[in-house]
Design a protein around this motif. Structure first.
Motif, PDB file in Angstrom:
ATOM      1  N   SER A 109      44.225  24.737 -33.458  1.00 57.54           N
ATOM      2  CA  SER A 109      43.503  24.624 -33.145  1.00 57.54           C
ATOM      3  C   SER A 109      43.015  26.458 -32.786  1.00 57.54           C
ATOM      4  O   SER A 109      44.543  27.060 -32.313  1.00 57.54           O
ATOM      5  CB  SER A 109      43.162  24.148 -32.431  1.00 57.54           C
ATOM      6  N   ALA A 110      42.085  27.305 -33.162  1.00 59.96           N
ATOM      7  CA  ALA A 110      41.281  28.233 -32.184  1.00 59.96           C
ATOM      8  C   ALA A 110      40.315  28.477 -31.972  1.00 59.96           C
ATOM      9  O   ALA A 110      39.633  27.915 -31.562  1.00 59.96           O
ATOM     10  CB  ALA A 110      41.006  29.255 -33.543  1.00 59.96           C
ATOM     11  N   THR A 111      40.402  29.809 -31.043  1.00 61.02           N
ATOM     12  CA  THR A 111      39.083  30.059 -30.043  1.00 61.02           C
ATOM     13  C   THR A 111      38.427  30.591 -30.664  1.00 61.02           C
ATOM     14  O   THR A 111      39.205  32.162 -31.333  1.00 61.02           O
ATOM     15  CB  THR A 111      39.682  30.077 -28.672  1.00 61.02           C
ATOM     16  N   ALA A 112      37.038  30.866 -30.772  1.00 57.24           N
ATOM     17  CA  ALA A 112      36.574  32.134 -31.394  1.00 57.24           C
ATOM     18  C   ALA A 112      35.356  32.273 -30.185  1.00 57.24           C
ATOM     19  O   ALA A 112      35.009  31.423 -29.245  1.00 57.24           O
ATOM     20  CB  ALA A 112      35.774  31.603 -32.947  1.00 57.24           C
ATOM     21  N   THR A 113      34.798  33.318 -30.389  1.00 59.53           N
ATOM     22  CA  THR A 113      33.162  34.151 -30.075  1.00 59.53           C
ATOM     23  C   THR A 113      31.953  34.188 -31.178  1.00 59.53           C
ATOM     24  O   THR A 113      32.543  33.978 -32.546  1.00 59.53           O
ATOM     25  CB  THR A 113      33.189  35.192 -28.772  1.00 59.53           C
ATOM     26  N   CYS A 114      30.936  33.438 -30.248  1.00 60.81           N
ATOM     27  CA  CYS A 114      29.638  33.152 -31.810  1.00 60.81           C
ATOM     28  C   CYS A 114      29.400  34.621 -31.177  1.00 60.81           C
ATOM     29  O   CYS A 114      29.017  35.326 -30.082  1.00 60.81           O
ATOM     30  CB  CYS A 114      29.109  32.277 -30.400  1.00 60.81           C
ATOM     31  N   LEU A 115      29.204  35.196 -32.744  1.00 64.46           N
ATOM     32  CA  LEU A 115      28.216  36.391 -32.804  1.00 64.46           C
ATOM     33  C   LEU A 115      26.916  36.045 -33.022  1.00 64.46           C
ATOM     34  O   LEU A 115      26.321  36.955 -32.752  1.00 64.46           O
ATOM     35  CB  LEU A 115      29.087  37.027 -33.610  1.00 64.46           C
ATOM     36  N   GLU A 116      26.453  35.276 -33.500  1.00 60.16           N
ATOM     37  CA  GLU A 116      25.376  34.950 -33.974  1.00 60.16           C
ATOM     38  C   GLU A 116      25.191  33.393 -34.239  1.00 60.16           C
ATOM     39  O   GLU A 116      25.715  33.024 -35.358  1.00 60.16           O
ATOM     40  CB  GLU A 116      24.196  35.849 -34.663  1.00 60.16           C
ATOM     41  N   THR A 117      23.841  33.024 -34.605  1.00 59.95           N
ATOM     42  CA  THR A 117      23.553  32.291 -35.126  1.00 59.95           C
ATOM     43  C   THR A 117      22.698  32.392 -36.418  1.00 59.95           C
ATOM     44  O   THR A 117      22.610  33.937 -36.297  1.00 59.95           O
ATOM     45  CB  THR A 117      22.308  30.655 -34.560  1.00 59.95           C
ATOM     46  N   VAL A 118      23.472  31.423 -37.420  1.00 60.00           N
ATOM     47  CA  VAL A 118      22.962  32.000 -38.661  1.00 60.00           C
ATOM     48  C   VAL A 118      20.860  31.461 -39.607  1.00 60.00           C
ATOM     49  O   VAL A 118      21.508  30.109 -39.113  1.00 60.00           O
ATOM     50  CB  VAL A 118      23.938  31.261 -39.682  1.00 60.00           C
TER      51      VAL A 118
END
Length: 118
Positions: A109-118
């Protein structure tokens, strides 16, 4: 008569125990076996993303990280991604643009950060 009732009860109990043992020997329910198989396959394949990639992912559900932070759960080609820093207004099925930050130890699995909602 009482002996026949006790014998019938014993037979039923033996059948129940045999059924439970058979399921354990077989490896649980069909859904549990499929889930374990998919998990093993995920452990053996390379992640479909790399650290630093920017992707779009739909929120499947939310989970609470051990830090207490709410995270979105999404999938990219079946690969689980936990997204942090999600806006409070987000709901399941919303699409996020994310940046992959890291993988867990086994790269399942990975961890990510939210840049924006689409």
């Amino acid at each position: 008569m009482l002996g026949q009732v006790a014998l019938a009860g014993g037979v039923v109990l033996a059948l129940v125990i045999a059924s439970v043992l058979f399921k354990r020997i077989r490896g649980g329910s069909a859904d549990q076996r499929r889930s374990r198989k998919r998990h093993r396959e995920a452990q053996e394949r390379e992640p479909p993303i790399d650290i630093g990639d920017v992707e779009e992912v739909a929120i499947r559900e939310f989970t609470d990280h051990h830090s207490g932070e709410r995270r979105a759960v999404g999938k990219i080609e079946g690969f689980v991604v936990f997204v942090e820093d999600i806006p409070d207004h987000c709901e399941p099925t919303d699409v996020l643009r994310i940046k992959v930050l890291s993988f867990n130890r086994g790269q399942t699995s990975a961890t990510a950060t939210c840049l924006e909602t689409v």
